[in-house]
Scaffold this motif. Sequence first.
Motif, PDB file in Angstrom:
ATOM      1  N   THR A  18       0.838  -1.200   0.000  1.00 28.70           N
ATOM      2  CA  THR A  18       0.000   0.000   0.000  1.00 28.70           C
ATOM      3  C   THR A  18       0.871   1.248   0.000  1.00 28.70           C
ATOM      4  O   THR A  18       0.625   2.196  -0.751  1.00 28.70           O
ATOM      5  N   ARG A  19       1.885   1.248   0.826  1.00 29.11           N
ATOM      6  CA  ARG A  19       2.808   2.394   0.886  1.00 29.11           C
ATOM      7  C   ARG A  19       3.455   2.638  -0.479  1.00 29.11           C
ATOM      8  O   ARG A  19       3.546   3.774  -0.932  1.00 29.11           O
ATOM      9  N   ILE A  22       1.008   4.209  -2.860  1.00 29.39           N
ATOM     10  CA  ILE A  22       0.823   5.627  -2.527  1.00 29.39           C
ATOM     11  C   ILE A  22       2.009   6.441  -3.052  1.00 29.39           C
ATOM     12  O   ILE A  22       1.827   7.510  -3.663  1.00 29.39           O
ATOM     13  N   LEU A  23       3.229   5.962  -2.831  1.00 30.39           N
ATOM     14  CA  LEU A  23       4.414   6.674  -3.322  1.00 30.39           C
ATOM     15  C   LEU A  23       4.406   6.772  -4.848  1.00 30.39           C
ATOM     16  O   LEU A  23       4.704   7.834  -5.405  1.00 30.39           O
ATOM     17  N   ASP A  24       4.059   5.697  -5.518  1.00 29.22           N
ATOM     18  CA  ASP A  24       3.983   5.717  -6.984  1.00 29.22           C
ATOM     19  C   ASP A  24       2.921   6.718  -7.457  1.00 29.22           C
ATOM     20  O   ASP A  24       3.153   7.462  -8.417  1.00 29.22           O
ATOM     21  N   GLN A  46      -5.734   7.443  -7.080  1.00 26.86           N
ATOM     22  CA  GLN A  46      -4.798   6.783  -7.984  1.00 26.86           C
ATOM     23  C   GLN A  46      -4.204   5.524  -7.349  1.00 26.86           C
ATOM     24  O   GLN A  46      -3.965   4.533  -8.034  1.00 26.86           O
ATOM     25  N   ALA A  47      -3.981   5.564  -6.038  1.00 29.12           N
ATOM     26  CA  ALA A  47      -3.420   4.408  -5.330  1.00 29.12           C
ATOM     27  C   ALA A  47      -4.482   3.404  -4.903  1.00 29.12           C
ATOM     28  O   ALA A  47      -4.169   2.360  -4.346  1.00 29.12           O
ATOM     29  N   LYS A  48      -5.747   3.759  -5.138  1.00 22.73           N
ATOM     30  CA  LYS A  48      -6.894   2.912  -4.764  1.00 22.73           C
ATOM     31  C   LYS A  48      -7.003   2.714  -3.252  1.00 22.73           C
ATOM     32  O   LYS A  48      -7.247   1.614  -2.755  1.00 22.73           O
TER      33      LYS A  48
END
Length: 198
Positions: A18-19, A22-24, A46-48
Amino acid sequence: MTPRKYSMEVRAEQAARTRERILDAALSSYRERGIAATSLQAIGRQAKVSAATVLNHFGSADDLARVVIGLLAADIRIPDDRQWTERGREQRVRRLVSEMFAFYDRSAPWFEIFRPELGHDPALREGEATFWEAISALYARVFGDALGVDRISGAAFGLTHPATFTALRNAGLSLEDATELVADALVRVLPNGEGVTQ
């Protein structure tokens, strides 16, 4: 039906994935819109994940930006002489110019994205301050006491400044030609053995 066993290892792996998402997502959003125009909600979409999940992982939008900028700094490799094998003054000055100009070339796309926000975004201000602190220390190690001479300091920082690099590239010089031109000029400015780390 028996309850599933809770696995800390599985939970940690999910949190790490998940992290990374989020970073991507943050990196992608910053590239498209810049930091100021990117909301936690947009990153979460975007990170869902929810914006609350983004905050849970990073604490604040500024902290997320700091992590992303730190990752970018590592990715574009800020020049550092700790692994250099060059020992002579001329070789170290030439390596410095080569490393700085290659860095400017690698970082140009990100600089163009972040330039409008440099004076406003706290994470960018901190990242820029950290960069110039590291670069000043690098120049001190390469030039030594010679940086105390105004003429040498002016030449060292002026000739290797991003604006100089950009002007040379805009004038049609290749990365290699710009590097050689500036390195030759800097080597000529320094008298033999003057306060330079050997």
